[in-house]
Design a protein around this motif. Sequence first.
Motif, PDB file in Angstrom:
ATOM      1  N   TRP A  86       0.817  -1.194  -0.124  1.00  0.00           N
ATOM      2  CA  TRP A  86       0.090  -0.151  -0.057  1.00  0.00           C
ATOM      3  C   TRP A  86       0.937   1.177   0.073  1.00  0.00           C
ATOM      4  N   THR A  91      -1.200   4.290  -2.096  1.00  0.00           N
ATOM      5  CA  THR A  91      -2.220   4.210  -1.337  1.00  0.00           C
ATOM      6  C   THR A  91      -2.197   4.989   0.003  1.00  0.00           C
ATOM      7  N   THR A  94      -1.246   8.802  -0.318  1.00  0.00           N
ATOM      8  CA  THR A  94      -2.295   9.732  -1.162  1.00  0.00           C
ATOM      9  C   THR A  94      -3.529   9.817   0.218  1.00  0.00           C
ATOM     10  N   THR A 132      -3.818   0.301   8.033  1.00  0.00           N
ATOM     11  CA  THR A 132      -3.840   0.773   6.971  1.00  0.00           C
ATOM     12  C   THR A 132      -4.280   2.370   6.889  1.00  0.00           C
ATOM     13  N   ALA A 237      -4.828   5.662  -6.748  1.00  0.00           N
ATOM     14  CA  ALA A 237      -4.053   5.148  -5.747  1.00  0.00           C
ATOM     15  C   ALA A 237      -4.871   4.478  -4.567  1.00  0.00           C
ATOM     16  N   LEU A 238      -6.168   5.073  -4.754  1.00  0.00           N
ATOM     17  CA  LEU A 238      -6.954   4.401  -3.622  1.00  0.00           C
ATOM     18  C   LEU A 238      -7.890   3.093  -4.162  1.00  0.00           C
ATOM     19  N   SER A 265      -2.214  -4.494  -5.449  1.00  0.00           N
ATOM     20  CA  SER A 265      -1.003  -3.460  -5.126  1.00  0.00           C
ATOM     21  C   SER A 265       0.190  -3.508  -5.585  1.00  0.00           C
TER      22      SER A 265
END
Length: 466
Positions: A86, A91, A94, A132, A237-238, A265
Motif C-alpha cells: 500500500w 495508497t 495519498t 492501513t 492509488a485508492l 497493489s
Amino acid sequence: MQKIKLSLREALVMLILILAIMGVGVIGLGLSPQVPVLLAITVTIFWAKFKGLSWDTINAGIKDGIDKGIIPIVIFILIGAMISTWIAAGTIPTLMVIGFKAISAQWFLPTVFLVCSLVGAAVGSCFTVVSTVGIAFFGIGVTMNFSPALVAGAVISGGVFGDKCSPLSETNNLAAAVVDTDLFDHMKTILWSTLPAAGVSAIAYAILGFGHNHANLTKINTTVAALSQNFHISWIALIPIVLVFVCAGFKMAAIPTMLLNVLVSTIMMFFNNPQLNMTKASTIITNGFVAKTSNTEVNLLLSRGGIVSMMPTVALIVLTLSLGGLLVNFGLISAVMTPLAAKLNSHAKLITAALAACIGINIFVGEQFLSIILPGRSFKETFNHDGLKSSALGRVLEDGGTVLNYLVPWGVGGVFLANTLGVATMSYLPFVFFSLLCPIMSLVSGFTGLGLKTQSETVKGQLSQS
C-alpha cells in the motif's frame, strides 16, 4: 487424553504464578513479551510432567492451542505484505495528502475516530483499520503536533468500534457461535454497550482536540511536498481501499480479500515505477518498504511493513496460543471458573464474574479468541439457568474479552498495535476510551437491568427443571 485432578487452590496458585511471571517480565522488567510467555510455558509444562502427564499429552495441548490461531497468523502475515504494498503503490501516501488538505486541526481527533469506525464496519477488522488508514491518520496527527499516544487511542477506538459493528468480524461471529445465538441478534445486543461507549468517546476526543489550532502549517506543507515528489499521489492509488469495500460487500473472507489486495497493489507498484523488477517487488513484500525522501519524518513513518516485520507478532501469537492450549487441556482454567460460575445467584454478580473471567483470560493468556471461548463455555449454562438470554452472555464476552485485548501489553492485539503504530501499549491505553468504557457499560447493565435480555418465564421454568 490424560487428565489432572486439580483442587481450586492448586489451580489458583498456578494461574497466579503465570500472571506474576508475565506481569513482572513485561511491566516490571520491560522485557519483550515473548520471553515471559516462553518462561510461563516452561513452568506449566514441567508442572504437568510433575503431575504425571505424558509428553504426548503435553504436546497435544500445545497443538490444540495453536490450531485455533492458524487463520489469524496467516492474516497477520498478509497485513505485513499489505502495509508495504500500500505504501509502494501510493495508497497510504495519498490518504495522508488528502487528510492533510481536508482535515481541520480543531476536529481532527473525532474525525479520525469516525472514519476508522466506518472503515472498521466495512472490513470487520480492527487490525486492518489500524495498519492501513490508521497509519495514515497517525502520520497526519503527529505532524500536526498531537500526542502520538492520543492519536493512536482515537485510531484504535474507531477500529474496535467498527469491528463490533461489522457482520464480517471474526470475534462477532465467534462470540455468537459460542453462545448459540443469531449473529445479528448478538450485534443488536452489544449495541447497548458499544453505542454509549462510542458516543462518550467521540465527545472526549472532541474536547481533547478542541482549540488545537496551532498546527505547524509550514511543516505540513513540507510533508505534503515530500509525499507528492516521492510517491504516486492520485485517486487511482485508492483502488486498494475501494477493493476492500467491494470484497466486504460480497462477504469475501479476510484471507482471499487480503491476497487479492496485495496482488492489485503489487500490479500498481509496477505501473507507478516501470524500473521495478520482480526481485525488488519481492523484497518490498518480504522486508517492507524503505522510504528514501529528503524528509526524515516521512522516511520514519513510511519505512515499514513487510512479512518479516510481522514475525515478532507471529512468534508471540504462537507462544500465547500454546500457553492457552496447555491451560485449557490441563484443566487449570475450568478448575477455577466452573465452581465460581455455579455459586452466582444474581444478574449483577453473574455479569461481574463473567467480565472478570474475560479480563482474567486476556491477562493470563493474552488471546482474544480464548477470552471469548473459555468464559463462554464456563458461564453459558449458568446464564441460561439464571434466566438470561444467550445474547446477554455474548455481550459480556465482547465487552470483557474482545475489546480489552488491545490494551494488554503482552496480548496479541496489544503487541500488534504497538508494533504497527510504534506507540507502547501502556502509552496509548489511557486514550482508548471505547475499550475502557465497554466493560463499564456492561456493569451498569448488570446492576440496573438496562438492555439486559431475559428469557420468557416458560423457558426459564423449563431450564430450572432440567
